[in-house]
Design an enzyme around this catalytic site. Structure first.
Site, PDB file in Angstrom:
ATOM      1  N   GLU A 279       5.641   0.823 -11.715  1.00  0.00           N
ATOM      2  CA  GLU A 279       6.288   0.435 -10.466  1.00  0.00           C
ATOM      3  C   GLU A 279       7.805   0.361 -10.634  1.00  0.00           C
ATOM      4  O   GLU A 279       8.306  -0.234 -11.572  1.00  0.00           O
ATOM      5  CB  GLU A 279       5.749  -0.921 -10.009  1.00  0.00           C
ATOM      6  N   LYS A 348       4.609   1.682  -0.081  1.00  0.00           N
ATOM      7  CA  LYS A 348       3.728   0.525  -0.214  1.00  0.00           C
ATOM      8  C   LYS A 348       3.463  -0.121   1.136  1.00  0.00           C
ATOM      9  O   LYS A 348       4.376  -0.353   1.927  1.00  0.00           O
ATOM     10  CB  LYS A 348       4.327  -0.489  -1.185  1.00  0.00           C
ATOM     11  N   CYS A 405       0.952  -2.054  -7.234  1.00  0.00           N
ATOM     12  CA  CYS A 405       0.811  -3.444  -7.663  1.00  0.00           C
ATOM     13  C   CYS A 405      -0.254  -4.197  -6.878  1.00  0.00           C
ATOM     14  O   CYS A 405      -1.446  -3.976  -7.024  1.00  0.00           O
ATOM     15  CB  CYS A 405       2.169  -4.136  -7.583  1.00  0.00           C
TER      16      CYS A 405
END
Length: 534
Positions: A279, A348, A405
């Site tokens: 990430e 995301k 994540c």
């Protein structure tokens, strides 16, 4: 004051014991108490609680103690990420422990009302506790939605294979069913020998369920494709990463570290199909219109020299959006051997509150100035697929489902990836803000568990560990060391166009069955006396 504290502990020792058993049975510790951990609380609620307040306090004591043991890493996060002094970090931990799992206290309170209003027997009371706790566990809006089902995968108990039918929340429900069976045995006035025989039968039932689970999972050992992935773990320090993300130095140093580690990994492993960086490994924009930037040119030159594609976390910018906040995304890029985008970057979707977005910041922009360490990213479109060409001339692509994540711990998101055709799930994470060892193991297992629910391999690349993978059957690859620079190859075996699991289609709605059962149980219990007399 000490006498009052001692009296409080003495009075609520059994609820406290429950919290201790739960906390010491959760990841990364051995799950020694998962079949009975809530029984001391339940026994106290049934036999000792004298009013609603006491029932609520008992549940609160259990949730406070289990949170303090299992999620003590909140102190480290508040201190390192929040930059709080130690005393404020301690208060943050206490506040978190006070409220994080308050649903246990609420469930206990509701149970006492149920016991007051309905003349019920032991079985009915236990059924209420099983169903109510399972529903509360499902719907409580926690930041970190854990459940006991994950411990089965962590301990490699084959019962975890049923997650492709009912998910890990469903498995957690069945662990509560075992609670029910043990409670029926030990809350009664049966003889010691009778309790021993019945307990043995329950344990044998658990063993049998695991044997059936083992047989159920066997078909997922079959694969027909293979992808060799070089995972690269940069172990970038928090200060360097924070400064680089804010555009202040370290960007070139970070890129050079990932290039160096990748080159070292390639020297040791010649057969690599894809580099996989974590990430925001590249803490700047990688969109095509930024290709002339120094570091992006450096990355393109490196990829051309090794002739390998890379899947990496970075930032993405939507120049058509005039809002400077919502136009920036935490993103995942798939770049070809020349550094060009093979697909639109994934943005995301599920953002971490106070980590990736600040509530009310659009209404009160001054909040962002008061809390500069909190990012405020735009929100992506939902589950997305990144196609990696294996042999483009034959139309052969590895379809990668992108996760960043926090998204990896939400079952619905991964089910959406499977529905969209993902053959492999790829998760990038930065766990550097949470310390070691509890949170990295907890986050890892909860992320890899998605691979069992949808029966797709999951590869996980992290900044500081744990980087690893799991196949569709549930075999873990070796774990990377934590807090260490590292590079290693994982051989990802997968199925071309794999079938969807029952969980993917409807098993994630298993809670509906529990809810219906709960409502019916309440209705029947209310009229229990009428039924009994008639």
């Amino acid at each position: 004051m000490m006498n009052n504290f001692y009296s409080f502990i003495k009075k609520y020792k059994w609820p406290l014991l429950s919290g201790v058993i739960v906390g010491t049975s959760y990841i990364p510790l051995p799950p020694w108490g998962i079949l009975f951990c809530y029984l001391p609380l339940w026994w106290w609620l049934i036999n000792k609680a004298e009013n609603r307040k006491e029932a609520f306090v008992a549940g609160w004591v259990t949730q406070f103690s289990l949170t303090l043991i299992g999620f003590h890493w909140i102190f480290y996060t508040a201190n390192v990420y929040g930059q709080f002094p130690w005393y404020l970090s301690f208060l943050t931990l206490i506040a978190f422990c006070t409220l994080a799992h308050i649903y246990i206290a609420i469930t206990s309170y509701c149970f006492f009302i149920f016991k007051e209003k309905c003349k019920t027997n032991l079985s009915q009371q236990l059924i209420f506790l099983v169903l109510a706790h399972s529903l509360a566990e499902t719907f409580w809006p926690g930041i970190f939605p854990w459940n006991l089902g994950y411990t089965l995968l962590w301990a490699k108990l084959p019962m975890y294979h049923f997650a492709d039918l009912i998910g890990f929340l469903g498995l957690s429900f069945f662990l509560f069913v075992f609670h029910f069976m043990f409670a029926k045995i030990y809350f009664s006035n049966k003889s010691v020998s009778s309790k021993a025989i019945q307990s043995t039968l329950v344990v044998l039932g658990f063993v049998l369920l695991n044997l059936v689970g083992y047989l159920h999972g066997e078909k997922w050992k079959i694969t027909d494709k293979e992808l060799n992935v070089l995972l690269v773990q940069g172990n970038i320090g928090n200060i360097e990463k924070f400064m680089a993300e804010k555009g202040r130095n370290f960007r070139t140093d970070i890129l050079n570290k990932y290039i160096s580690l990748s080159q070292k990994g390639l020297n040791e492993n010649k057969n690599v199909d894809l580099l996989f960086w974590p990430e925001s490994a590249i803490p700047e924009f990688l969109n095509t219109n930024y290709r002339l930037n120094k570091n992006q040119k450096r990355l393109s030159e490196f990829l051309s020299s090794i002739e390998k594609p890379v899947l990496t976390g970075a930032f993405s910018k939507d120049d058509s959006n005039p809002n400077p906040e919502s136009s920036v995304y935490n993103a995942l890029f798939l770049l070809d051997k020349e550094g060009k985008e093979l697909a639109m970057p994934y943005h995301k979707t599920i953002l971490l509150i106070f980590g990736e977005y600040l509530p009310l910041s659009e209404t009160f922009p001054i909040l962002l100035k008061l809390l500069p360490f909190i990012a405020n990213f735009g929100r992506g479109p939902g589950p997305s697929i990144l196609p990696l060409p294996m042999d483009a001339t034959k139309g052969d692509f590895a379809l990668i489902g992108a996760q960043i994540c926090y998204e990896g711990i939400f079952p619905d998101f991964s089910a959406g990836l499977a529905k969209n055709g993902a053959e492999i799930l790829a998760n990038v994470t930065n766990d550097s803000w949470y310390g070691v060892p509890f949170e990295p193991y907890q986050n890892m297992v909860m992320t890899l568990a998605r691979g069992i629910e949808v029966r797709r391999p999951v590869i996980r690349s992290t900044n500081t560990g744990i980087s690893t993978s799991i196949d569709a059957y549930g075999n873990f690859a070796n774990f990377s060391p934590m807090q260490t620079e590292w590079a290693g190859v994982n051989k990802i075996k997968y199925l071309n166009n794999p079938p969807k699991t029952i969980f993917t289609d409807w098993g994630k709605n298993f809670w509906m069955i529990i809810l219906i059962a709960f409502i019916l149980h309440i209705l029947l219990s209310i009229n229990y006396e009428k039924f009994r007399k008639s």
